[in-house]
Design a protein around this motif. Structure first.
Motif, short mmCIF file in Angstrom:
data_model
loop_
_atom_site.label_atom_id
_atom_site.label_comp_id
_atom_site.label_asym_id
_atom_site.label_seq_id
_atom_site.Cartn_x
_atom_site.Cartn_y
_atom_site.Cartn_z
N MET A 282 -12.42 -22.97 33.16
CA MET A 282 -11.16 -23.87 32.56
C MET A 282 -9.94 -23.84 33.63
N ILE A 283 -10.09 -23.13 34.86
CA ILE A 283 -9.19 -22.94 35.65
C ILE A 283 -8.54 -24.16 36.42
N TYR A 284 -9.27 -25.16 36.34
CA TYR A 284 -9.10 -26.61 37.21
C TYR A 284 -8.37 -27.54 36.46
N TYR A 285 -7.93 -27.45 35.22
CA TYR A 285 -7.54 -28.36 34.09
C TYR A 285 -5.99 -28.34 33.98
N THR A 286 -5.52 -29.37 33.49
CA THR A 286 -3.97 -29.52 33.22
C THR A 286 -3.91 -28.68 32.06
N ALA A 287 -2.55 -28.44 31.65
CA ALA A 287 -2.14 -27.60 30.60
C ALA A 287 -2.51 -28.48 29.20
N ASP A 288 -2.21 -30.09 29.30
CA ASP A 288 -2.44 -30.70 28.26
C ASP A 288 -3.88 -30.67 28.06
N ASP A 289 -4.98 -30.63 29.03
CA ASP A 289 -6.40 -30.81 28.74
C ASP A 289 -6.74 -29.37 28.13
N LEU A 290 -6.18 -28.35 28.61
CA LEU A 290 -6.57 -26.87 28.12
C LEU A 290 -6.25 -26.96 26.78
N GLY A 291 -5.04 -27.46 26.41
CA GLY A 291 -4.79 -27.37 24.80
C GLY A 291 -5.41 -28.30 23.90
N GLN B 32 2.67 -22.14 27.67
CA GLN B 32 2.53 -23.54 27.88
C GLN B 32 1.14 -23.98 27.39
N ILE B 33 0.08 -23.16 27.21
CA ILE B 33 -1.14 -23.55 26.96
C ILE B 33 -0.89 -23.57 25.37
N ALA B 34 -0.45 -22.48 24.75
CA ALA B 34 -0.31 -22.45 23.34
C ALA B 34 0.55 -23.73 22.66
N ALA B 35 1.52 -23.91 23.41
CA ALA B 35 2.28 -25.32 22.92
C ALA B 35 1.35 -26.44 22.98
N LYS B 36 0.53 -26.71 24.09
CA LYS B 36 -0.07 -27.71 24.13
C LYS B 36 -1.23 -27.75 23.04
N ALA B 37 -1.85 -26.84 22.68
CA ALA B 37 -2.74 -26.34 21.63
C ALA B 37 -2.22 -26.98 20.40
N ALA B 38 -1.07 -26.49 20.24
CA ALA B 38 -0.40 -26.74 18.79
C ALA B 38 -0.26 -28.29 18.82
N LEU B 39 0.31 -28.93 19.92
CA LEU B 39 0.43 -30.31 19.96
C LEU B 39 -0.67 -31.03 19.53
#
Length: 230
Positions: A136-145, A196-203
């Motif tokens: 998952m290291i190549y993806y944006t924070a939004d994609d990870l979320g 940042q990842i946690a916030a995107k996942a919640a979003l």
């Protein structure tokens, strides 16, 4: 399944890189064959990270379903199967999956389903745990979320994954990499902060929490283990 344009474009680039360009390099790196000093640090770093990730799961995985998302040449898959898990081992690169299958001890093959394709596909089913080491290291924070939020609906226990940490060195490396033409670049890891990842996942509707487990820094290998739990 993540369907954003950035996720799809990155996934396709990762597939091209690992299936057409870097297969032999990764086959050698993940074997016992001698490698250069730089690659040896990567090998050692990856070995240590695999130990850390496995430490987050029970020693006895009998009866549990585990997704090895980005199985590569199968080192994580083998350890999961040895603990008794029923493993779905998937990688974007069919060639790497074939190497993993050929390397697997015969007595473990009955516990493993090998396949190639999108590691986030809902068609793979439900799992107790997901392990995603450096996939998952190549993806944006939004994609990870979005990925974590989607996976969490099919995972009963935990998602253990790695990201590149947001350090000054890696941020500088990431910024300089943008200066090169895209055709001349391999997939570039994107540094992230856990919050940042946690916030995107919640979003994207995820209800779990992200915690940092441990960072590994060994020469040219720098990665952080994170865990997502509902």
């Amino acid at each position: 399944m993540v369907g954003t344009p950035t996720y799809g474009a990155t996934r396709d680039r990762v597939e091209e890189y690992f299936d057409r360009t870097a297969t032999r390099t990764w086959e050698r790196l993940t074997s016992d064959a001698p490698v250069s000093g730089i690659r040896q640090t990567v090998r050692e770093g990856r070995d240590r990270m695999r130990e850390i990730m496995l430490s987050r799961l029970p020693a006895d995985l009998a009866g549990r379903r585990v997704l090895d998302a980005g199985c590569g040449t199968g080192a994580m898959t083998e350890e999961l199967a040895r603990r008794g898990a029923h493993v779905t081992a998937i990688d974007i690169s069919p060639q790497l999956v074939e190497i993993a299958r050929n390397r697997m001890p015969e007595h473990l093959l009955g516990q493993i389903t090998f396949t190639s394709g999108d590691m986030l596909s809902a068609d793979l089913g439900d799992f107790d745990h997901v392990m995603a080491m450096d996939s998952m290291i190549y993806y944006t924070a939004d994609d990870l979320g979005q990925a974590l939020a989607g996976l969490s609906r099919r995972v009963s226990q935990s998602i253990v994954f790695t990201v590149a940490p947001r350090t000054p060195f890696l941020m500088a490396f990431f910024t300089v990499g943008k200066l090169f033409p895209r055709s001349d670049r391999s997939p570039t890891m994107i540094p992230h902060a856990p919050r940042q990842i946690a916030a995107k996942a919640a979003l994207h509707g995820g209800t779990g929490s992200v915690s940092e487990v441990e960072r590994v820094s060994r020469g040219f290998y720098i990665s952080t283990c994170l865990e997502y739990r509902a």
